[in-house]
Scaffold this active site. Structure first.
Site, PDB file in Angstrom:
ATOM      1  N   CYS A 110       0.861  -1.167   0.000  1.00 54.35           N
ATOM      2  CA  CYS A 110       0.000   0.000   0.000  1.00 54.35           C
ATOM      3  C   CYS A 110       0.905   1.228   0.000  1.00 54.35           C
ATOM      4  CB  CYS A 110      -0.927   0.013   1.207  1.00 54.35           C
ATOM      5  SG  CYS A 110      -1.933   1.527   1.304  1.00 54.35           S
ATOM      6  N   CYS A 136      -8.800 -18.005 -10.639  1.00 55.54           N
ATOM      7  CA  CYS A 136      -9.453 -19.128 -11.315  1.00 55.54           C
ATOM      8  C   CYS A 136      -8.985 -20.490 -10.806  1.00 55.54           C
ATOM      9  CB  CYS A 136      -9.268 -19.030 -12.820  1.00 55.54           C
ATOM     10  SG  CYS A 136      -7.560 -19.085 -13.401  1.00 55.54           S
ATOM     11  N   HIS A 164      -5.979 -20.037 -17.373  1.00 51.12           N
ATOM     12  CA  HIS A 164      -7.342 -20.226 -16.897  1.00 51.12           C
ATOM     13  C   HIS A 164      -7.586 -21.689 -16.556  1.00 51.12           C
ATOM     14  CE1 HIS A 164     -11.167 -18.687 -15.839  1.00 51.12           C
ATOM     15  NE2 HIS A 164     -11.843 -19.416 -16.706  1.00 51.12           N
ATOM     16  N   ASP A 181     -17.968 -23.081 -15.761  1.00 53.51           N
ATOM     17  CA  ASP A 181     -16.965 -22.167 -15.213  1.00 53.51           C
ATOM     18  C   ASP A 181     -17.542 -21.453 -13.999  1.00 53.51           C
ATOM     19  OD1 ASP A 181     -15.168 -20.027 -14.711  1.00 53.51           O
ATOM     20  OD2 ASP A 181     -14.467 -20.098 -16.786  1.00 53.51           O
TER      21      ASP A 181
END
Length: 272
Positions: A110, A136, A164, A181
């Site tokens: 940050c 994913c 993916h 998915d």
């Protein structure tokens, strides 16, 4: 890598993990929703689905709200994480990383509060279930486990050499493996990656406890381009893929009983 991914998928069929996942599913509510959905389907299109398939779609929708996407970790002192930036990747270094089969630790900072943040990429499904967050990879593992816990035959599916991962489920009604998915709440839409996202498919492989399967053709309409990419970019030939899978599957099937082998043979014939 095929063998290591198959070994990793075995935790998605472990009885303890299945029971743990099922305990979080609002099974009765989903079954009621599925029944109502099925009853409201016009008779002209009812033959395309079943109440069991509708239940799976309800599970898919529920999971989309249950699990959370991790883009980058939140700073506890910020109202949003717009000031959080990626700084790199480190090796796992804590005992909890080892226990959770962490593959790497993404590091962030940050810039407003000068606070270092981390996102460990865990592979242990129990840790993933506890955290309820990820990208994913974590989503696909968790959803595949939830589907198996509900009595479906589900397998995790990787776009090899791409970024993916998703799930395939076997539909007894359609008599085929169906794309699903969890990240996208998408069902039976296998071309979404190539035609919708513009992904260049190289190889797609599904991993089940009883076998690994090359399912590339289901996810492309450009098989000649895909075959060329396999050859030029990855030095993969159809003969090499076939012989590698045969070697791995022969080893896997050596421990299966006759009923399991009969089921595999039936599904493979339908998949052809």
């Amino acid at each position: 890598r095929y063998s290591s991914l198959w070994e990793d998928c075995l935790q998605l069929y472990d009885e303890v993990n299945l029971a743990l996942a099922l305990s979080s599913v609002p099974e009765d509510r989903l079954k009621n929703e599925a029944k109502k959905n099925y009853e409201n389907i016009p008779e002209s299109v009812k033959k395309q689905t079943s109440e069991r398939d509708e239940l799976f779609k309800c599970l898919l929708k529920w999971f989309k709200d249950y699990f959370h996407w991790m883009n980058k970790p939140d700073c506890p002192f910020c109202t949003n994480n717009h000031k959080v930036v990626a700084t790199g990747v480190s090796q796992p270094y804590l005992p909890e990383h080892v226990e959770g089969k962490c593959s790497r630790v993404e590091t962030y900072k940050c810039t407003e509060h000068h606070l270092n943040l981390e996102f460990p990429r865990y592979n242990n499904i129990q840790v993933i279930l506890q955290n309820k967050t990820g990208r994913c990879g974590e989503w696909a593992k968790a959803f595949t486990l939830f589907a198996n816990s509900m009595g479906y035959r589900a397998r995790i599916t990787y776009a090899m050499f791409s970024d993916h991962v998703w799930t395939e489920v076997y539909s007894d009604h359609l008599k085929k493996w169906v794309h699903s998915d969890g990240c996208e709440n998408s069902y039976n839409n296998p071309l979404m990656y190539e035609t919708g996202w513009g992904k260049k498919i190289t190889q797609v492989v599904s991993y089940h406890k009883d076998r690994i399967t090359d399912v590339t053709r289901r996810y492309t309409r450009k098989i000649d381009e895909v075959t060329m990419r396999q050859k030029t970019e990855r030095n993969l030939s159809p003969q090499l893929i076939q012989s590698t899978f045969l070697l791995i599957n022969t080893k896997i099937r050596s421990s299966l009983d006759s009923d399991e082998l009969t089921l595999i043979e039936k599904e493979e014939k339908e998949e052809e």
